[in-house]
Scaffold this active site. Sequence first.
Site, PDB file in Angstrom:
ATOM      1  N   LYS A   1      49.273  97.191  56.702  1.00 35.82           N
ATOM      2  CA  LYS A   1      50.269  97.520  56.586  1.00 35.82           C
ATOM      3  C   LYS A   1      50.667  98.566  55.743  1.00 35.82           C
ATOM      4  O   LYS A   1      50.625  98.730  54.753  1.00 35.82           O
ATOM      5  CB  LYS A   1      51.225  96.056  55.969  1.00 35.82           C
ATOM      6  CG  LYS A   1      51.354  95.178  57.013  1.00 35.82           C
ATOM      7  CD  LYS A   1      52.402  95.452  58.143  1.00 35.82           C
ATOM      8  CE  LYS A   1      52.266  94.209  58.868  1.00 35.82           C
ATOM      9  NZ  LYS A   1      52.901  94.482  60.418  1.00 35.82           N
TER      10      LYS A   1
ATOM     11  N   LYS B   1      43.420  95.314  59.284  1.00 38.45           N
ATOM     12  CA  LYS B   1      44.958  95.909  59.996  1.00 38.45           C
ATOM     13  C   LYS B   1      45.794  95.782  58.264  1.00 38.45           C
ATOM     14  O   LYS B   1      46.442  94.602  57.690  1.00 38.45           O
ATOM     15  CB  LYS B   1      45.698  94.461  60.459  1.00 38.45           C
ATOM     16  CG  LYS B   1      46.762  95.406  60.684  1.00 38.45           C
ATOM     17  CD  LYS B   1      47.868  94.935  62.667  1.00 38.45           C
ATOM     18  CE  LYS B   1      48.581  94.324  61.880  1.00 38.45           C
ATOM     19  NZ  LYS B   1      49.511  93.994  63.068  1.00 38.45           N
TER      20      LYS B   1
ATOM     21  N   ASP C   1      49.539  99.128  60.973  1.00 45.11           N
ATOM     22  CA  ASP C   1      50.980  99.363  61.315  1.00 45.11           C
ATOM     23  C   ASP C   1      52.272  99.711  60.242  1.00 45.11           C
ATOM     24  O   ASP C   1      52.618  98.939  59.057  1.00 45.11           O
ATOM     25  CB  ASP C   1      51.150  97.177  61.347  1.00 45.11           C
ATOM     26  CG  ASP C   1      51.986  96.990  62.046  1.00 45.11           C
ATOM     27  OD1 ASP C   1      52.320  95.972  62.363  1.00 45.11           O
ATOM     28  OD2 ASP C   1      53.244  98.153  62.795  1.00 45.11           O
TER      29      ASP C   1
ATOM     30  N   GLU D   1      49.721 101.620  64.268  1.00 43.50           N
ATOM     31  CA  GLU D   1      50.508 100.672  65.286  1.00 43.50           C
ATOM     32  C   GLU D   1      51.858 100.813  64.788  1.00 43.50           C
ATOM     33  O   GLU D   1      52.280 101.055  63.862  1.00 43.50           O
ATOM     34  CB  GLU D   1      50.237  99.135  64.488  1.00 43.50           C
ATOM     35  CG  GLU D   1      51.173  98.599  65.914  1.00 43.50           C
ATOM     36  CD  GLU D   1      50.505  96.482  65.508  1.00 43.50           C
ATOM     37  OE1 GLU D   1      51.142  95.514  65.741  1.00 43.50           O
ATOM     38  OE2 GLU D   1      49.398  96.692  64.327  1.00 43.50           O
TER      39      GLU D   1
HETATM   40  C1  NPQ Z   1      53.195  92.876  63.573  1.00 46.35           C
HETATM   41  N1  NPQ Z   1      52.432  90.029  62.753  1.00 46.35           N
HETATM   42  O1  NPQ Z   1      52.783  93.034  63.778  1.00 46.35           O
HETATM   43  C2  NPQ Z   1      53.713  91.599  62.586  1.00 46.35           C
HETATM   44  C3  NPQ Z   1      54.967  91.800  61.759  1.00 46.35           C
HETATM   45  C4  NPQ Z   1      54.877  89.879  61.206  1.00 46.35           C
HETATM   46  C5  NPQ Z   1      50.343  89.928  61.205  1.00 46.35           C
HETATM   47  O2  NPQ Z   1      51.232  91.883  60.862  1.00 46.35           O
HETATM   48  C6  NPQ Z   1      56.609  86.083  59.276  1.00 46.35           C
HETATM   49  C7  NPQ Z   1      57.348  85.789  60.596  1.00 46.35           C
HETATM   50  C8  NPQ Z   1      56.166  87.562  58.991  1.00 46.35           C
HETATM   51  C9  NPQ Z   1      56.934  86.760  61.024  1.00 46.35           C
HETATM   52  C10 NPQ Z   1      55.309  89.007  58.844  1.00 46.35           C
HETATM   53  C11 NPQ Z   1      51.486  90.921  61.639  1.00 46.35           C
HETATM   54  C12 NPQ Z   1      55.940  88.124  59.417  1.00 46.35           C
HETATM   55  C13 NPQ Z   1      56.171  87.999  60.715  1.00 46.35           C
HETATM   56  C14 NPQ Z   1      54.462  90.168  59.902  1.00 46.35           C
HETATM   57  C15 NPQ Z   1      55.410  89.609  61.764  1.00 46.35           C
HETATM   58  O3  NPQ Z   1      54.110  93.803  63.048  1.00 46.35           O
HETATM   59 MG    MG Z   2      53.055  95.527  63.873  1.00 45.86          MG
END
Ligand code: NPQ
Ligand code: MG
Length: 370
Positions: A163, A161, A189, A214
Amino acid sequence: MRLERLQLRRIALDLVTPFRTSFGTEEHRDIMLLHVTTDEGEGWGECVAMAEPAYSAEFVDAAVLVIREHFWPTLVAGGPLDAADVGARLERYSGHPMSKAALEAAVLDAQLRADGIGLHEFFGGQRSQIPSGVSVGIFDSLDVLLAQVQGYVDDGYARIKLKIEPGWDIEPVRLVRELIGPEMGLQVDANTAYTRTDTDHLRRLDEYDLLLIEQPLAEEDVLGHAHLAAAIDTPVCLDESIVSLQTAADAIELGAAEIINIKPGRVGGYLEARRIHDLCVDRGVPVWCGGMVETGIGRAANAALAALPGFTLPGDISASSRFYRRDIVIDPITVDDGHVRVPDGPGMGFELDHDFLDSITTWSETLDAS
Ligand code: NPQ
Ligand code: MG
């Protein structure tokens, strides 16, 4: 169960590498944990709120306040309870799903440990292992991104995935697709970084055979996601927009959620997460378990949830080592040949490394039930 005491604890953990997304860069984690003591045993829960309200409106300082001043007194005042009562008793309070989820998780952990069963058993999940994906941040250079992705491919992850944000989308996706080949699962995402005016630009991602895109648009722009879903081939998946069973049902009906990322903390707990799973199975909407960079406490519980049949896509339940040099549990989650083993111990399925936990504790407070 009769509530006796609640300890709120904050721990400091550094990430192995800075994790950059469209809403900011995370490097040092400030995580709140809850430790509940009842007349039938103890339980632990993890609050996934970040230190600042970047991903959602919740943040750690506020979680401490709302639990101390409102949620704990209300739970205690209601007398003996079990996990299913937590959500019901806190329903009168608006918002704060991550704080409510942490409380429910701690009570559920105590309840399941007292009953001698595991969360996967409680949910009736059949699988002993689940496919694991990894979330890859934004970098200053494409070379660094490709090196990171190659590392995760070598680690055996089942899906990548990426970003994305405006200015870091088409090229990273094109180069990573080239690197991993046509077969491997790839998704993106945006964490709400785009607007409806970006539809034509986002349609350019259709040629890279992505599993999903996403949360491209704002949390509240559910209708915009429905329009986008009709305008592009890549399936639209919602994350930040799904904060309850009702918002999931509405998004599906609107055609805004072709796939749903389920995060227990974002929807108020594992029991609501289970209800959203069941709704999506009923509506034929694939789901996967999202991650909030949890410690081994939340990661173990997420793996148990993701063993349910409707979780048909690899989740963001990565190895603990994706984020942390050392975890607070004895047996951290690892990835083996693209899969994570579903913990089968009692409760949420983890055992704490109390010495290490105490060594990284920065603050704690204990609330009595009396
Ligand atoms: C998401 N998670 O899916 C979230 C975003 C995210 C794994 O991408 C610290 C705590 C850092 C929570 C970074 C993933 C973070 C966090 C990204 C959540 O959107
Ligand atoms: Mg997300």
